[in-house]
Design an enzyme around this catalytic site. Structure first.
Site, PDB file in Angstrom:
ATOM      1  N   LYS A 169      41.960  35.339  27.833  1.00  0.00           N
ATOM      2  CA  LYS A 169      43.099  36.221  27.541  1.00  0.00           C
ATOM      3  C   LYS A 169      43.454  36.217  26.047  1.00  0.00           C
ATOM      4  CE  LYS A 169      43.808  37.712  31.757  1.00  0.00           C
ATOM      5  NZ  LYS A 169      43.680  39.125  32.150  1.00  0.00           N
ATOM      6  N   SER A 219      48.113  37.895  29.543  1.00  0.00           N
ATOM      7  CA  SER A 219      48.854  36.833  30.224  1.00  0.00           C
ATOM      8  C   SER A 219      49.638  36.042  29.174  1.00  0.00           C
ATOM      9  CB  SER A 219      47.865  35.898  30.923  1.00  0.00           C
ATOM     10  OG  SER A 219      48.486  34.688  31.293  1.00  0.00           O
ATOM     11  N   ASN A 256      43.041  47.971  32.425  1.00  0.00           N
ATOM     12  CA  ASN A 256      42.151  46.856  32.762  1.00  0.00           C
ATOM     13  C   ASN A 256      42.966  45.761  33.421  1.00  0.00           C
ATOM     14  OD1 ASN A 256      39.421  47.420  31.909  1.00  0.00           O
ATOM     15  ND2 ASN A 256      40.215  47.474  29.810  1.00  0.00           N
ATOM     16  N   TYR A 276      40.522  30.376  31.303  1.00  0.00           N
ATOM     17  CA  TYR A 276      41.373  31.556  31.500  1.00  0.00           C
ATOM     18  C   TYR A 276      42.158  31.863  30.224  1.00  0.00           C
ATOM     19  CZ  TYR A 276      44.918  34.605  33.621  1.00  0.00           C
ATOM     20  OH  TYR A 276      45.747  35.670  33.917  1.00  0.00           O
TER      21      TYR A 276
HETATM   22  N1  LIG Z   1      49.050  36.683  39.060  1.00  0.00           N
HETATM   23  C1  LIG Z   1      49.343  36.061  37.905  1.00  0.00           C
HETATM   24  O1  LIG Z   1      49.906  34.944  37.906  1.00  0.00           O
HETATM   25  C2  LIG Z   1      49.033  36.743  36.602  1.00  0.00           C
HETATM   26  C3  LIG Z   1      49.761  36.366  35.464  1.00  0.00           C
HETATM   27  C4  LIG Z   1      49.465  36.960  34.247  1.00  0.00           C
HETATM   28  C5  LIG Z   1      48.448  37.890  34.179  1.00  0.00           C
HETATM   29  N2  LIG Z   1      47.760  38.248  35.292  1.00  0.00           N
HETATM   30  C6  LIG Z   1      46.666  39.225  35.139  1.00  0.00           C
HETATM   31  O2  LIG Z   1      46.979  40.368  35.893  1.00  0.00           O
HETATM   32  C7  LIG Z   1      45.760  41.015  36.313  1.00  0.00           C
HETATM   33  C8  LIG Z   1      45.845  41.295  37.805  1.00  0.00           C
HETATM   34  O3  LIG Z   1      45.888  40.048  38.490  1.00  0.00           O
HETATM   35  P1  LIG Z   1      46.515  39.867  39.958  1.00  0.00           P
HETATM   36  O4  LIG Z   1      47.542  38.829  39.839  1.00  0.00           O
HETATM   37  O5  LIG Z   1      46.849  41.185  40.543  1.00  0.00           O
HETATM   38  O6  LIG Z   1      45.256  39.202  40.693  1.00  0.00           O
HETATM   39  P2  LIG Z   1      44.500  39.621  42.036  1.00  0.00           P
HETATM   40  O7  LIG Z   1      45.478  39.909  43.091  1.00  0.00           O
HETATM   41  O8  LIG Z   1      43.486  38.565  42.303  1.00  0.00           O
HETATM   42  O9  LIG Z   1      43.776  40.993  41.596  1.00  0.00           O
HETATM   43  C9  LIG Z   1      42.643  41.011  40.766  1.00  0.00           C
HETATM   44  C10 LIG Z   1      41.611  41.920  41.392  1.00  0.00           C
HETATM   45  O10 LIG Z   1      40.466  41.995  40.525  1.00  0.00           O
HETATM   46  C11 LIG Z   1      39.325  41.942  41.369  1.00  0.00           C
HETATM   47  N3  LIG Z   1      38.117  41.511  40.670  1.00  0.00           N
HETATM   48  C12 LIG Z   1      37.703  40.240  40.413  1.00  0.00           C
HETATM   49  N4  LIG Z   1      36.491  40.254  39.861  1.00  0.00           N
HETATM   50  C13 LIG Z   1      36.115  41.556  39.743  1.00  0.00           C
HETATM   51  C14 LIG Z   1      34.941  42.207  39.279  1.00  0.00           C
HETATM   52  N5  LIG Z   1      33.895  41.519  38.824  1.00  0.00           N
HETATM   53  N6  LIG Z   1      34.887  43.562  39.321  1.00  0.00           N
HETATM   54  C15 LIG Z   1      35.928  44.267  39.790  1.00  0.00           C
HETATM   55  N7  LIG Z   1      37.060  43.708  40.281  1.00  0.00           N
HETATM   56  C16 LIG Z   1      37.144  42.367  40.262  1.00  0.00           C
HETATM   57  C17 LIG Z   1      39.724  40.931  42.429  1.00  0.00           C
HETATM   58  O11 LIG Z   1      38.854  40.954  43.535  1.00  0.00           O
HETATM   59  P3  LIG Z   1      38.736  39.599  44.433  1.00  0.00           P
HETATM   60  O12 LIG Z   1      39.934  39.596  45.316  1.00  0.00           O
HETATM   61  O13 LIG Z   1      37.464  39.779  45.179  1.00  0.00           O
HETATM   62  O14 LIG Z   1      38.709  38.458  43.471  1.00  0.00           O
HETATM   63  C18 LIG Z   1      41.131  41.408  42.755  1.00  0.00           C
HETATM   64  O15 LIG Z   1      41.143  42.419  43.723  1.00  0.00           O
HETATM   65  C19 LIG Z   1      44.622  40.060  35.916  1.00  0.00           C
HETATM   66  O16 LIG Z   1      44.049  40.493  34.717  1.00  0.00           O
HETATM   67  C20 LIG Z   1      45.341  38.737  35.693  1.00  0.00           C
HETATM   68  O17 LIG Z   1      44.657  37.900  34.793  1.00  0.00           O
HETATM   69  C21 LIG Z   1      48.027  37.712  36.509  1.00  0.00           C
END
Ligand SMILES: NC(=O)c1ccc[n+]([C@@H]2O[C@H](COP(=O)([O-])OP(=O)(O)OC[C@H]3O[C@@H](n4cnc5c(N)ncnc54)[C@H](OP(=O)(O)O)[C@@H]3O)[C@@H](O)[C@H]2O)c1
Length: 263
Positions: free
Chosen positions: A154, A137, A84, A150
């Protein structure tokens, strides 16, 4: 990972697309899903193997979720690992945030992955094996000012992962919660990047984070906090939250200036 049948949400995202490409390199059979069809397509094009199925879908939509599971079973014949990784991350002053965005944050980051787990569990229970991997996170252990919704989403996923892990302890199914610190992806708005630079927040590259996540999946670690000193702060915050309140006070003031600029 060789031969593992993996369903990955958020596959078009910064971390998800790196995970998809590395898991494919390691011989996994993948079903990739994301709401962002173009990003999903770009992810597909970066992978050379044919053994990949894609589902453009909104994980909060009940029919879409069922379609994701049905197509995964049809194309992979089972699900060994559910990752997820889809999510959204609104940054801003909570009192001024749009109520619909607060609700959407909990829907996408918490309710949708919980319901997707509910949808795949019967398959894993039937197999008596499986891994559920919830990407959390650092903010799921340290409540962060200006990320209240957020952080809540989490924290909930961490609690859910722990409870379900205990519930499934007598089965062959593991539940993992893997928490990165900040990562350079599009989930973070320019305001977050500006704030991160101003408070000197550590930000990792998505490929190194994906590599760490795969290593944690491989080791079946129950709960992992990626990055130091953040992993230490998680422990300190759990025992002495008052200490952390004082330590982050000046950082919060700087971050506030950036949070005020977002809607
Ligand atoms: N980047 C950080 O700083 C960070 C830090 C800690 C944890 N995380 C966690 O890591 C995970 C991945 O994040 P990431 O950094 O790779 O972010 P990301 O690049 O924005 O990737 C998240 C993806 O999920 C998609 N998404 C959003 N809403 C959705 C929905 N309703 N149904 C299906 N897909 C959907 C987004 O599409 P859209 O582009 O259209 O929104 C995007 O493609 C997340 O759970 C995030 O909370 C991230």
């Amino acid at each position: 990972m060789h031969g593992k049948r993996i369903l990955l949400t958020g596959a078009g995202g910064g971390i998800g697309s790196q995970l998809a490409s590395m898991l494919s390199d390691r011989g996994a059979a993948l079903c990739l899903t994301d709401i962002n069809e173009q990003a999903l397509q770009r992810c597909r094009e970066s992978i050379t193997t044919d053994d990949i199925h894609m589902v453009a879908a909104d994980i909060f939509n009940t029919a879409d979720r069922q379609r994701i599971v049905d197509e995964t079973l049809q194309h992979l014949g089972g699900i060994d690992i559910l990752i997820n990784a889809a999510g959204i991350n609104p940054f801003g002053v909570y009192a001024e945030q749009d109520a619909a965005l607060i609700q959407r944050t909990i829907e996408i980051n918490t309710i949708s992955p919980m319901l997707l787990v509910r949808a795949v569990l019967p398959v894993m229970l039937e197999q008596n094996s499986g891994q559920i991997v919830n990407i959390g996170s650092t903010f799921g252990s340290i409540g962060f000012a200006w990320f209240s919704a957020y952080s809540a989403s989490k924290f909930a996923m961490r609690g859910f992962s722990q409870a379900l892990r205990r519930e499934l302890a007598e089965t062959g199914i593991d539940v993992q919660y893997i928490a990165p610190r900040a990562v350079k992806t599009a989930i973070n708005s320019q305001a977050v990047y500006d704030m991160a630079a101003a408070v000197k927040m550590n930000m990792d590259e998505p490929d190194e984070v994906a590599r760490m996540i795969i290593s944690k999946i491989h080791k079946r670690e129950k709960e992992s906090h990626l990055g130091f000193p953040e992993s230490l702060f998680v422990r300190i915050n759990a025992i002495f939250p008052g200490l952390v309140d004082r330590a982050v006070r000046s950082q919060n003031r700087v971050a506030h200036e950036h949070a005020k600029k977002t809607g």
